[in-house]
Design a protein around this motif. Structure first.
Motif, short mmCIF file in Angstrom:
data_model
loop_
_atom_site.label_atom_id
_atom_site.label_comp_id
_atom_site.label_asym_id
_atom_site.label_seq_id
_atom_site.Cartn_x
_atom_site.Cartn_y
_atom_site.Cartn_z
N SER A 62 0.79 -1.18 0.03
CA SER A 62 -0.11 0.10 -0.02
C SER A 62 0.91 1.18 0.02
O SER A 62 2.01 1.23 0.60
CB SER A 62 -0.92 0.11 1.35
OG SER A 62 -0.10 0.01 2.20
N LYS A 63 0.31 2.22 -0.49
CA LYS A 63 0.90 3.68 -0.63
C LYS A 63 0.29 4.61 0.08
O LYS A 63 -0.85 4.61 -0.02
CB LYS A 63 1.37 3.79 -2.07
CG LYS A 63 2.17 3.19 -2.82
CD LYS A 63 2.38 3.62 -4.32
CE LYS A 63 3.18 5.17 -4.13
NZ LYS A 63 4.49 5.14 -3.94
N THR A 64 0.91 5.39 0.64
CA THR A 64 0.15 6.79 1.35
C THR A 64 0.60 7.85 0.44
O THR A 64 1.65 8.25 0.01
CB THR A 64 0.91 6.99 2.64
OG1 THR A 64 0.50 5.72 3.67
CG2 THR A 64 0.19 8.32 3.29
N THR A 65 -0.33 8.61 -0.13
CA THR A 65 -0.37 9.53 -1.08
C THR A 65 -0.06 10.92 -0.07
O THR A 65 -0.05 11.09 1.17
CB THR A 65 -1.59 9.90 -1.74
OG1 THR A 65 -2.61 10.85 -0.65
CG2 THR A 65 -2.13 9.04 -2.49
N PRO A 66 0.47 12.11 -0.75
CA PRO A 66 1.01 13.37 -0.15
C PRO A 66 -0.11 13.69 0.82
O PRO A 66 0.05 14.43 1.81
CB PRO A 66 1.36 14.17 -1.10
CG PRO A 66 1.88 13.10 -2.14
CD PRO A 66 0.98 12.13 -2.07
N THR A 67 -1.38 13.64 0.34
CA THR A 67 -2.59 13.99 1.22
C THR A 67 -2.98 13.00 2.39
O THR A 67 -3.99 13.27 3.04
CB THR A 67 -3.74 14.21 0.28
OG1 THR A 67 -4.11 13.18 -0.42
CG2 THR A 67 -3.31 15.43 -0.79
N GLY A 68 -2.35 11.97 2.54
CA GLY A 68 -2.71 11.09 3.66
C GLY A 68 -3.50 9.91 3.25
O GLY A 68 -3.73 9.15 4.02
N ASP A 69 -4.20 9.80 1.91
CA ASP A 69 -4.80 8.77 1.43
C ASP A 69 -4.15 7.68 1.41
O ASP A 69 -2.79 7.41 0.97
CB ASP A 69 -5.53 9.16 0.13
CG ASP A 69 -6.43 10.34 0.42
OD1 ASP A 69 -7.17 10.61 1.44
OD2 ASP A 69 -6.52 11.14 -0.71
N GLN A 70 -4.90 6.44 1.56
CA GLN A 70 -4.40 5.01 1.55
C GLN A 70 -4.59 4.39 0.32
O GLN A 70 -5.83 4.44 -0.07
CB GLN A 70 -4.59 4.13 2.73
CG GLN A 70 -3.78 4.65 4.07
CD GLN A 70 -2.37 4.25 4.09
OE1 GLN A 70 -2.14 3.19 3.53
NE2 GLN A 70 -1.78 5.21 4.69
N ILE A 71 -3.72 3.97 -0.65
CA ILE A 71 -4.15 3.25 -1.68
C ILE A 71 -3.38 1.69 -1.55
O ILE A 71 -2.28 1.32 -1.50
CB ILE A 71 -3.53 3.96 -2.89
CG1 ILE A 71 -3.91 5.33 -2.89
CG2 ILE A 71 -3.92 3.08 -4.18
CD1 ILE A 71 -3.51 5.98 -3.95
N VAL A 72 -4.29 0.76 -1.76
CA VAL A 72 -3.85 -0.70 -1.77
C VAL A 72 -3.36 -0.88 -3.36
O VAL A 72 -3.93 -0.65 -4.38
CB VAL A 72 -4.85 -1.52 -1.46
CG1 VAL A 72 -4.43 -3.20 -1.75
CG2 VAL A 72 -5.30 -1.55 -0.14
#
Length: 239
Positions: A62-72
């Motif tokens: 998973s990645k955390t975007t610069p805005t703090g959203d989590q993406i699997v």
């Protein structure tokens, strides 16, 4: 440290083309690590000190975007390589890898990568083939996110997971590791509310069963039809 039994991994794509002696040499540089459920194998942005092969269990990238959203980004299943940052010229891990159930990984030091691929070119070729396949999968997901309704994206995600790690049951195909509706939302670029609404509707139609950390595809062929329907055939919005 006990030697790793090469018969456990000789059939895996990473080692295709290696002789038994070559495989023994490659495994001599690896160590086996047990990773408990919900523990991180590595964190996004950390120094890429090792690369890995999953022997047992499942791992979520998973990645955390610069805005703090989590993406699997994807799920890793037994036999998959992951964290191969040195193969693509990265010094830091681009995502976080978390065990979704108790898992066992093989880990090699990243410093060994240039030496291993120089001595065993098929190792590098096999890894790059895997990276290429994942790039194609990423492209497919980008197209899905850009052009498809949310029902289609969720259907594609479920089918992809069932293909990776599906276990046949009398009542359908179960995704054979813990997965939540929030995970599905983070895979498909939508909200937990939307995923819950759609899965609840599919449950009422007898297409899926979903409970705590569990999803069963009751009618996989109908999920395929949902995934392949044209935009005009669905009434959902694209959140």
């Amino acid at each position: 440290m006990a030697a790793i039994d090469r018969s456990l991994v000789a059939h895996l794509p990473l080692f295709a083309g290696l002789s038994a002696e070559d495989l023994t040499e490659v495994l001599r540089e690896a160590r086996s690590i047990r990773v408990p459920r919900n523990a991180a194998v590595f964190e996004q942005g950390a120094d890429a000190t090792s690369f890995f092969l999953l022997l047992h269990g499942h791992v979520r990238a998973s990645k955390t975007t610069p805005t703090g959203d989590q993406i699997v980004v994807r799920y890793v299943v037994p036999g998959d390589t992951f964290g191969v940052a040195p193969a693509i010229g990265l010094q830091h891990y681009p995502a976080t890898a978390t065990a979704v159930d108790d898992s066992i990984v093989l880990a090699w030091p990243s410093a060994a990568w240039p030496r291993l691929v120089a001595r065993f070119p098929s190792l590098g070729a096999n890894t790059l083939q895997t990276v290429g396949q994942r790039l194609q999968e990423t492209h497919a997901r980008v197209i899905e996110m850009s052009t498809q309704q949310v029902e289609q994206r969720i259907a594609h995600a479920l089918l992809r997971l069932a293909n990776q790690a599906g276990r046949k049951l009398d009542r359908g195909v179960q995704i054979d590791f813990p997965i939540s509706r929030q995970d599905i939302a983070q895979m498909t670029g939508t909200t937990l509310h939307t995923v819950s609404r759609i899965l609840s509707g599919w449950e009422q139609l007898g297409l899926v069963e979903s409970g705590r950390q569990k999803i069963v595809l009751r009618e996989p062929h109908k999920i395929v039809l949902l995934a392949e329907q044209s935009a005009g055939d669905t009434t959902a919005s694209r959140p």
